[in-house]
Design a protein around this motif. Structure first.
Motif, PDB file in Angstrom:
ATOM      1  N   ILE A 168      43.675  58.586  33.716  1.00 20.70           N
ATOM      2  CA  ILE A 168      43.797  57.258  34.113  1.00 20.70           C
ATOM      3  C   ILE A 168      45.223  57.094  34.963  1.00 20.70           C
ATOM      4  O   ILE A 168      44.986  56.709  36.085  1.00 20.70           O
ATOM      5  CB  ILE A 168      43.794  56.411  32.899  1.00 20.70           C
ATOM      6  CG1 ILE A 168      42.415  56.561  32.238  1.00 20.70           C
ATOM      7  CG2 ILE A 168      44.125  54.969  33.376  1.00 20.70           C
ATOM      8  CD1 ILE A 168      42.635  55.780  30.802  1.00 20.70           C
ATOM      9  N   SER A 169      46.084  57.806  34.468  1.00 16.97           N
ATOM     10  CA  SER A 169      47.521  57.814  35.224  1.00 16.97           C
ATOM     11  C   SER A 169      47.265  58.513  36.553  1.00 16.97           C
ATOM     12  O   SER A 169      47.686  57.852  37.696  1.00 16.97           O
ATOM     13  CB  SER A 169      48.546  58.574  34.360  1.00 16.97           C
ATOM     14  OG  SER A 169      48.930  57.609  33.111  1.00 16.97           O
ATOM     15  N   ILE A 170      46.732  59.645  36.593  1.00 11.92           N
ATOM     16  CA  ILE A 170      46.628  60.284  37.892  1.00 11.92           C
ATOM     17  C   ILE A 170      45.687  59.322  39.030  1.00 11.92           C
ATOM     18  O   ILE A 170      46.180  59.071  39.976  1.00 11.92           O
ATOM     19  CB  ILE A 170      45.501  61.641  37.984  1.00 11.92           C
ATOM     20  CG1 ILE A 170      46.515  62.731  37.123  1.00 11.92           C
ATOM     21  CG2 ILE A 170      45.305  62.120  39.118  1.00 11.92           C
ATOM     22  CD1 ILE A 170      45.763  63.892  36.466  1.00 11.92           C
ATOM     23  N   LEU A 171      44.594  58.765  38.769  1.00 11.43           N
ATOM     24  CA  LEU A 171      43.951  57.728  39.226  1.00 11.43           C
ATOM     25  C   LEU A 171      44.647  56.728  39.970  1.00 11.43           C
ATOM     26  O   LEU A 171      44.650  56.418  41.177  1.00 11.43           O
ATOM     27  CB  LEU A 171      42.636  57.299  38.732  1.00 11.43           C
ATOM     28  CG  LEU A 171      41.568  56.495  39.429  1.00 11.43           C
ATOM     29  CD1 LEU A 171      41.170  57.295  40.473  1.00 11.43           C
ATOM     30  CD2 LEU A 171      40.532  55.992  38.587  1.00 11.43           C
ATOM     31  N   LEU A 172      45.412  55.986  38.952  1.00 12.94           N
ATOM     32  CA  LEU A 172      46.147  54.985  39.449  1.00 12.94           C
ATOM     33  C   LEU A 172      47.365  55.079  40.250  1.00 12.94           C
ATOM     34  O   LEU A 172      47.738  54.260  41.364  1.00 12.94           O
ATOM     35  CB  LEU A 172      46.442  54.086  38.180  1.00 12.94           C
ATOM     36  CG  LEU A 172      45.304  53.492  37.296  1.00 12.94           C
ATOM     37  CD1 LEU A 172      45.879  52.857  36.322  1.00 12.94           C
ATOM     38  CD2 LEU A 172      44.591  52.532  38.178  1.00 12.94           C
ATOM     39  N   PHE A 173      48.062  56.300  40.121  1.00  9.81           N
ATOM     40  CA  PHE A 173      48.979  56.718  40.937  1.00  9.81           C
ATOM     41  C   PHE A 173      48.878  56.948  42.217  1.00  9.81           C
ATOM     42  O   PHE A 173      49.285  56.332  43.230  1.00  9.81           O
ATOM     43  CB  PHE A 173      49.897  58.046  40.221  1.00  9.81           C
ATOM     44  CG  PHE A 173      50.679  57.616  38.982  1.00  9.81           C
ATOM     45  CD1 PHE A 173      50.648  56.518  38.687  1.00  9.81           C
ATOM     46  CD2 PHE A 173      51.545  58.635  38.683  1.00  9.81           C
ATOM     47  CE1 PHE A 173      51.648  56.369  37.404  1.00  9.81           C
ATOM     48  CE2 PHE A 173      52.377  58.467  37.512  1.00  9.81           C
ATOM     49  CZ  PHE A 173      52.463  57.347  36.777  1.00  9.81           C
ATOM     50  N   ILE A 174      47.382  57.685  42.557  1.00  8.49           N
ATOM     51  CA  ILE A 174      47.052  57.980  43.696  1.00  8.49           C
ATOM     52  C   ILE A 174      46.639  56.894  44.660  1.00  8.49           C
ATOM     53  O   ILE A 174      47.039  56.547  45.490  1.00  8.49           O
ATOM     54  CB  ILE A 174      46.111  59.048  43.725  1.00  8.49           C
ATOM     55  CG1 ILE A 174      46.764  60.321  43.171  1.00  8.49           C
ATOM     56  CG2 ILE A 174      45.169  59.202  45.223  1.00  8.49           C
ATOM     57  CD1 ILE A 174      45.490  61.526  43.083  1.00  8.49           C
ATOM     58  N   ILE A 175      46.065  55.751  43.826  1.00  7.96           N
ATOM     59  CA  ILE A 175      45.654  54.607  44.333  1.00  7.96           C
ATOM     60  C   ILE A 175      46.728  53.811  44.901  1.00  7.96           C
ATOM     61  O   ILE A 175      46.740  53.060  46.043  1.00  7.96           O
ATOM     62  CB  ILE A 175      44.761  53.747  43.571  1.00  7.96           C
ATOM     63  CG1 ILE A 175      43.251  54.355  43.369  1.00  7.96           C
ATOM     64  CG2 ILE A 175      44.478  52.241  43.723  1.00  7.96           C
ATOM     65  CD1 ILE A 175      42.429  53.822  42.168  1.00  7.96           C
ATOM     66  N   SER A 176      47.896  53.584  43.839  1.00  3.35           N
ATOM     67  CA  SER A 176      48.821  52.778  44.520  1.00  3.35           C
ATOM     68  C   SER A 176      49.747  53.308  45.529  1.00  3.35           C
ATOM     69  O   SER A 176      50.086  52.597  46.450  1.00  3.35           O
ATOM     70  CB  SER A 176      49.880  52.983  43.169  1.00  3.35           C
ATOM     71  OG  SER A 176      50.289  54.135  43.000  1.00  3.35           O
ATOM     72  N   LEU A 214      50.834  51.009  39.981  1.00  6.35           N
ATOM     73  CA  LEU A 214      51.732  52.197  39.642  1.00  6.35           C
ATOM     74  C   LEU A 214      52.055  51.987  37.971  1.00  6.35           C
ATOM     75  O   LEU A 214      52.046  53.105  37.420  1.00  6.35           O
ATOM     76  CB  LEU A 214      52.966  52.323  40.357  1.00  6.35           C
ATOM     77  CG  LEU A 214      53.862  53.484  39.967  1.00  6.35           C
ATOM     78  CD1 LEU A 214      53.226  54.789  40.514  1.00  6.35           C
ATOM     79  CD2 LEU A 214      55.131  53.106  40.371  1.00  6.35           C
ATOM     80  N   LEU A 215      52.515  50.838  37.683  1.00  7.99           N
ATOM     81  CA  LEU A 215      52.931  50.596  36.232  1.00  7.99           C
ATOM     82  C   LEU A 215      51.842  50.674  35.401  1.00  7.99           C
ATOM     83  O   LEU A 215      52.112  51.070  34.158  1.00  7.99           O
ATOM     84  CB  LEU A 215      53.693  49.507  36.283  1.00  7.99           C
ATOM     85  CG  LEU A 215      54.909  49.444  36.910  1.00  7.99           C
ATOM     86  CD1 LEU A 215      55.819  47.924  36.829  1.00  7.99           C
ATOM     87  CD2 LEU A 215      55.907  50.428  36.230  1.00  7.99           C
ATOM     88  N   VAL A 216      50.746  50.499  35.619  1.00 11.16           N
ATOM     89  CA  VAL A 216      49.549  50.461  34.573  1.00 11.16           C
ATOM     90  C   VAL A 216      49.502  52.111  34.384  1.00 11.16           C
ATOM     91  O   VAL A 216      49.078  52.271  33.454  1.00 11.16           O
ATOM     92  CB  VAL A 216      48.251  49.782  35.122  1.00 11.16           C
ATOM     93  CG1 VAL A 216      46.972  50.060  34.215  1.00 11.16           C
ATOM     94  CG2 VAL A 216      48.503  48.525  35.442  1.00 11.16           C
ATOM     95  N   GLY A 217      49.426  52.571  35.410  1.00 10.15           N
ATOM     96  CA  GLY A 217      49.415  54.109  35.355  1.00 10.15           C
ATOM     97  C   GLY A 217      50.356  54.913  34.615  1.00 10.15           C
ATOM     98  O   GLY A 217      50.108  55.698  33.576  1.00 10.15           O
ATOM     99  N   ALA A 218      51.778  54.088  34.584  1.00  8.14           N
ATOM    100  CA  ALA A 218      52.971  54.646  33.786  1.00  8.14           C
ATOM    101  C   ALA A 218      52.550  54.139  32.335  1.00  8.14           C
ATOM    102  O   ALA A 218      53.072  54.940  31.256  1.00  8.14           O
ATOM    103  CB  ALA A 218      53.901  54.109  34.457  1.00  8.14           C
TER     104      ALA A 218
END
Length: 406
Positions: A86-94, A107-111
């Motif tokens: 989940i973190s990988i996906l959200l970091f790249i999207i951000s 980004l913080l949701v991924g964190a």
């Protein structure tokens, strides 16, 4: 060679996690620059920057407790892999979104999921490592993380002005390497049987709260660590504000080099200090590290605008960081039964994160309204509370855990 030889004899999984930490932190480019992104790129004041970080921290607080509970009731490896994906996906999207408070929230949701997995990660390290080698295992993991961080802050400083989006994407890709390594090579053991003082609590109907309240040493440790970590958070908050005020044009790059010095000192000195203080009790290492942090904050206070002073201060700060970091995971895992470790790691992180928010908001307010000296003075005071608590901890731990003296 003798410095590195002390890490021989660990489990294969320890070395896999060590390499994974190197790769993950090599791509960790956003967090060292978070304060500057909010302050310089998005134009937030010091107080607003602190408020944003605090609100994020409040949202993250349940993740520490939930993550600890999940780690003790589900397969730790699967928890880590699921959160990482989940973190990988959200970091790249951000990274591909226009820079704004919204993209920072993505980004913080991924964190958040990285925070959720942290207790499982720590408990997994303790589980795969024999009790007498845990301090070395946590030392190696800490060393690996900082090897990766040597280059990432400098690269982030270089990308900060024109290619900041790449920092977000690289962070996600680097986590994916660690995730693949864990999925492919890490196995969970059945766990060892340990003769712990609190083994009577490790029965049906027991709870981490009962273990915590029966002890005098554990609350003192969490209290000392909470105030220590609250002040430690100034590394990513007050230090960059200090440097950006002294050097408005080149502050980001200078702070990036200071981050890299921090990591370089960790890499050079962690094996040395681990070996040199091998026979010293973990509680005495703890108080030594906290005292060094207090001294480093005083040095930062006296070094405004003096570049050599900043580098001397970060060296003192880093030596203190090493002394505390190599013992925290080993201390908690040796004082709490295996089936409760995720929760004690989560509880400790919860308290530390809460205090970090308090310290950042208060120091941000002092920075904006009274000046830098008051903000650093407040941080020194918080660290001294941790010093006092850790001094009491030495005595209580010696009495309570006499059979487990390490």
């Amino acid at each position: 060679m003798k410095l590195l030889a002390q890490y021989k004899g660990l489990e294969k999984e320890n070395y896999i996690l060590f390499f994974g930490k190197i790769v993950t932190n090599l791509g960790s480019m956003v967090w060292p620059m978070l304060t500057m992104i909010l302050h310089k790129k998005l134009g937030l004041s010091a107080t607003d920057t602190a408020t944003f970080i605090i609100v994020s921290g409040v949202i993250f607080l349940p993740a520490n407790l939930w993550g600890g509970h999940i780690a003790d009731h589900f397969d730790k490896k699967k928890v880590i892999i699921g959160c990482d994906m989940i973190s990988i996906l959200l970091f790249i999207i951000s990274g591909f979104l226009p820079l704004s408070l919204f993209s920072m929230c993505v980004l913080l949701v991924g964190a958040f999921f990285q925070t959720l997995e942290a207790p499982a990660y720590q408990a997994l390290v303790a589980k795969i490592t024999p009790p007498d080698k845990r301090e070395k295992a946590f030392s190696l993991l800490y060393l690996g993380g900082n090897i990766g961080l040597i280059a990432s802050p400098v690269l982030a400083g270089l990308l900060f002005h024109r290619y900041l989006w790449l920092c977000f994407v690289i962070s996600g890709l680097s986590i994916s390497v660690s995730t693949i390594l864990i999925a492919r090579f890490i196995r969970e053991t059945d766990g060892e049987k340990e003769n712990l003082l609190h083994k009577d609590a490790a029965v049906s109907g027991g709870s981490i709260l009962k273990i915590f309240l029966r002890s005098r040493a554990l609350p003192l440790f969490v209290l000392a660590h909470t105030f220590y970590h609250g002040a430690y958070a100034q590394f990513g908050y007050l230090m960059p504000l200090d440097i950006s005020r002294a050097f408005p044009e080149n502050g980001a790059f200078l702070y990036g080099t200071i981050n890299s010095v921090n990591c370089l000192v960790v890499v050079l000195c962690t094996p040395l200090l681990t070996m040199f203080f091998e026979k010293v009790s973990m509680t005495k290492k703890f108080v030594t590290g906290i005292l060094l942090q207090a001294i480093s904050f005083l040095a930062f206070l006296l070094s405004f605008g003096v570049i050599p002073g900043y580098y001397l201060s970060i060296v003192l700060f880093t030596l203190g960081e090493i002394m505390t970091s190599i013992m925290i995971g080993a201390y908690l895992s040796s004082r709490v039964p295996e089936q409760y470790r995720g929760r004690i790691f989560g509880l400790n992180s919860f308290a530390a994160s809460f205090m970090s928010g308090v310290v950042e908001w208060t120091s941000g307010y002092l920075f904006d309204h009274l000046g830098l000296s008051y903000a650093w003075g407040f941080s020194i005071g918080m660290t001294m509370v941790a010093v006092v608590a850790s001094l009491f901890l030495i005595r209580e731990d010696r009495i309570e855990f006499a059979e487990q003296r390490i």
